[in-house]
Scaffold this motif. Structure first.
Motif, PDB file in Angstrom:
ATOM      1  N   SER A  40       0.860  -1.189   0.000  1.00 59.18           N
ATOM      2  CA  SER A  40       0.000   0.000   0.000  1.00 59.18           C
ATOM      3  C   SER A  40       0.887   1.228   0.000  1.00 59.18           C
ATOM      4  O   SER A  40       2.108   1.127   0.160  1.00 59.18           O
ATOM      5  N   ALA A  41       0.246   2.367  -0.081  1.00 60.55           N
ATOM      6  CA  ALA A  41       0.973   3.630   0.010  1.00 60.55           C
ATOM      7  C   ALA A  41       1.453   3.830   1.443  1.00 60.55           C
ATOM      8  O   ALA A  41       0.840   3.352   2.395  1.00 60.55           O
ATOM      9  N   THR A  46      -2.332   8.291   1.065  1.00 64.27           N
ATOM     10  CA  THR A  46      -3.568   8.367   0.273  1.00 64.27           C
ATOM     11  C   THR A  46      -4.487   9.467   0.812  1.00 64.27           C
ATOM     12  O   THR A  46      -5.036  10.267   0.048  1.00 64.27           O
ATOM     13  N   GLU A  73       1.171   4.375  -4.121  1.00 62.47           N
ATOM     14  CA  GLU A  73       1.707   3.010  -4.174  1.00 62.47           C
ATOM     15  C   GLU A  73       2.952   2.945  -5.055  1.00 62.47           C
ATOM     16  O   GLU A  73       3.819   2.102  -4.863  1.00 62.47           O
ATOM     17  N   PHE A 136      -3.829  -1.705  -5.033  1.00 59.37           N
ATOM     18  CA  PHE A 136      -4.915  -0.710  -5.100  1.00 59.37           C
ATOM     19  C   PHE A 136      -5.159  -0.127  -6.486  1.00 59.37           C
ATOM     20  O   PHE A 136      -6.020   0.698  -6.659  1.00 59.37           O
ATOM     21  N   ARG A 150     -10.856   2.382  -1.355  1.00 62.31           N
ATOM     22  CA  ARG A 150      -9.964   2.468  -0.196  1.00 62.31           C
ATOM     23  C   ARG A 150      -9.697   1.079   0.376  1.00 62.31           C
ATOM     24  O   ARG A 150     -10.609   0.268   0.502  1.00 62.31           O
ATOM     25  N   GLY A 151      -8.471   0.848   0.711  1.00 63.65           N
ATOM     26  CA  GLY A 151      -8.088  -0.460   1.254  1.00 63.65           C
ATOM     27  C   GLY A 151      -7.904  -1.529   0.188  1.00 63.65           C
ATOM     28  O   GLY A 151      -7.733  -2.710   0.500  1.00 63.65           O
ATOM     29  N   GLY A 152      -7.930  -1.111  -1.073  1.00 62.84           N
ATOM     30  CA  GLY A 152      -7.958  -2.072  -2.178  1.00 62.84           C
ATOM     31  C   GLY A 152      -6.700  -2.897  -2.394  1.00 62.84           C
ATOM     32  O   GLY A 152      -6.716  -3.848  -3.179  1.00 62.84           O
ATOM     33  N   SER A 153      -5.624  -2.580  -1.695  1.00 62.29           N
ATOM     34  CA  SER A 153      -4.405  -3.380  -1.880  1.00 62.29           C
ATOM     35  C   SER A 153      -4.609  -4.834  -1.462  1.00 62.29           C
ATOM     36  O   SER A 153      -3.957  -5.734  -2.002  1.00 62.29           O
TER      37      SER A 153
HETATM   38  N1  ASP Z   1      -3.517   3.251  -0.198  1.00 59.12           N
HETATM   39  C1  ASP Z   1      -4.877   2.869  -0.400  1.00 59.12           C
HETATM   40  C2  ASP Z   1      -5.703   3.353   0.777  1.00 59.12           C
HETATM   41  O1  ASP Z   1      -5.185   3.958   1.693  1.00 59.12           O
HETATM   42  C3  ASP Z   1      -5.047   1.423  -0.612  1.00 59.12           C
HETATM   43  C4  ASP Z   1      -4.696   0.549   0.561  1.00 59.12           C
HETATM   44  O2  ASP Z   1      -4.183   1.012   1.559  1.00 59.12           O
HETATM   45  O3  ASP Z   1      -4.965  -0.656   0.497  1.00 59.12           O
HETATM   46  O4  ASP Z   1      -6.884   3.170   0.773  1.00 59.12           O
END
Ligand code: ASP
Ligand code: MG
Length: 416
Positions: A40-41, A46, A73, A136, A150-153
């Motif tokens: 992820s970033a 993000t 990312e 992501f 969001r959270g897609g990694s």
């Molecule tokens: N960087 C993106 C986020 O903060 C994806 C991730 O963290 O999975 O949503």
């Protein structure tokens, strides 16, 4: 073994942490494993990018938003590759596009439709390289960069594990597993050894922020066993896998809370066949995700229609729904932003009764009013006022004795 690992934003939050992660990766590599790493970033990157965009406009183009957010990312994959190089191993980083992560064109919440780069990644692994993939993000058929929500990694990681038929898929995060509920709310929340895909899917979509829901759907579809574990402590985490008979021994696996709910009511909707179809079709066309829907008993040919949306979609929802309400001749639209949804989840509910009643009792004992209720085969959800949210979670967690080790008969059978 081929292992896919994913490191979340906090695990790569600064250069020091990136170096730590690199060390862990290199150790695993030197045990003779092939590694594909998804990151992820860094930290809050993000969020910071989103803030930056909002300082330019409050209505950014979603395509440009994806262009912007995908950069986070790209930074972390490059730095991680460099960190691995300093430890004497070979590593190569890729963007989503470079490993052919093909998505649809729904910017900011695109779905992966195909991954074309499996052969390319295998080639790099064969050369002895550690492959690092930006989480992501993907690319649509017209080569626009997309992001997965969001959270897609997590979803990127599971997709990699699925296409590469990896032996393991480890999700490294800042918590050491999936808990019966949020340990910050309930101090005796317990770490689960194992949880079924369907349970995790419910927990994730009901507000447990551990994993991106779509990653669980994908894991279930392709039979990827996910191991959620801490990037800071070397302990066994939680396995997310297909349910087995043993899992039904536990009636309630966990309690989820989502405090980001808002309720919208369309008042005095003419009660005729076809009206609900029309309203919800228009809502869907407006790209608004709605959750619970309640239609009241109608009176004199009119009825009230209430439903919940996520708070951050409220503005968009109200815009769409205002138009719809006028269109169908309703009296008006009301909303309440201070709603929370508390839910109990467990595959054991399929074979047990009385769960809803027990949950309502727990709420009643704390004098918490229930606004809306919805149930499925493996969950019961109640919408309540958000000021009661934490109290509700504690009461329910207690009621089902989830902090008590003895009620859990399961074993971490599949632990490798
Ligand atoms: N960087 C993106 C986020 O903060 C994806 C991730 O963290 O999975 O949503
Ligand atoms: Mg993040």
């Amino acid at each position: 073994m081929l292992i896919v690992q994913k490191y979340g934003g906090s695990s790569v939050g600064n250069p020091e942490r990136i170096r730590n992660v690199a060390r862990k990766i290199v150790d695993r590599k030197r045990l003779g494993n092939d590694l594909v790493i998804v990151v992820s970033a860094m930290g809050d990157t993000t969020d910071d990018l989103i803030t930056m965009a909002s300082q330019i406009t409050d209505d950014p183009s979603e395509r440009e938003m994806d262009m912007l957010l995908s950069t986070g990312e790209q930074i972390s994959v490059a730095l991680l590759a460099m960190a691995i190089h300093t430890l004497g191993e070979e590593a190569i980083s890729f963007t989503g596009a470079q490993v052919g992560i093909m998505t649809d064109s729904i910017h900011t919440k695109a779905k992966i439709v195909k991954v074309r780069g499996a052969a390319k990644m295998r080639q790099e692994l064969k050369k002895g390289k550690i492959v690092i993939v930006a989480g992501f993000q993907g690319i649509d058929k017209d080569e626009n960069i997309t992001t997965l929500g969001r959270g897609g990694s997590d979803t990127t990681a599971v997709a990699m594990a699925a296409v590469l038929k990896a032996d393991e898929c480890e999700i490294y995060t800042d918590v050491d597993g999936v808990y019966t509920t949020d340990p910050r709310i309930v101090t005796d929340a317990r770490k689960l050894g194992v949880i079924a895909y369907d349970e995790m899917l419910e927990m994730a979509s009901l507000g447990a922020k551990v994993m991106h829901s779509r990653s669980i759907e994908m894991a279930k579809k392709f039979g990827v066993v996910i191991h959620v574990r801490s990037s800071f402590k070397n302990v066994q985490g939680t396995l997310i896998q297909e349910e087995d008979a043993k899992m039904e021994d536990v009636i309630v696996r966990g309690v989820a809370l989502n405090k980001d709910e808002a309720k919208i009511t369309i008042a005095r909707v003419p009660d005729r066949p076809g009206i609900a179809a029309k309203i919800f079709k228009m809502i869907a066309e407006g790209n608004v995700n709605i959750d619970m829907i309640i239609q009241n008993v109608s009176e004199k040919g009119y009825t009230d229609l209430s439903f919940t949306v996520l708070k951050d979609e409220l503005k968009k929802a109200l815009k769409v729904i205002g138009t719809i309400a006028r269109d169908v001749g309703a009296a008006g639209v009301k909303h309440d932003e201070n709603m929370a949804k508390v839910s109990v989840v467990g595959v054991g509910m399929r074979s047990h009764t009385g769960i809803a009643a027990a949950m309502f009792e727990a709420l009643a004992s704390k004098k918490i009013n229930i606004d809306m209720i919805s149930t499925s085969e493996i969950k019961v959800s109640c919408v309540i006022n958000s000021r009661d949210a934490e109290k509700a979670v504690k009461a329910i967690h207690d009621k089902f004795k989830l902090g008590d080790k003895k009620v859990l008969k399961e074993k971490v059978g599949a632990a490798k």
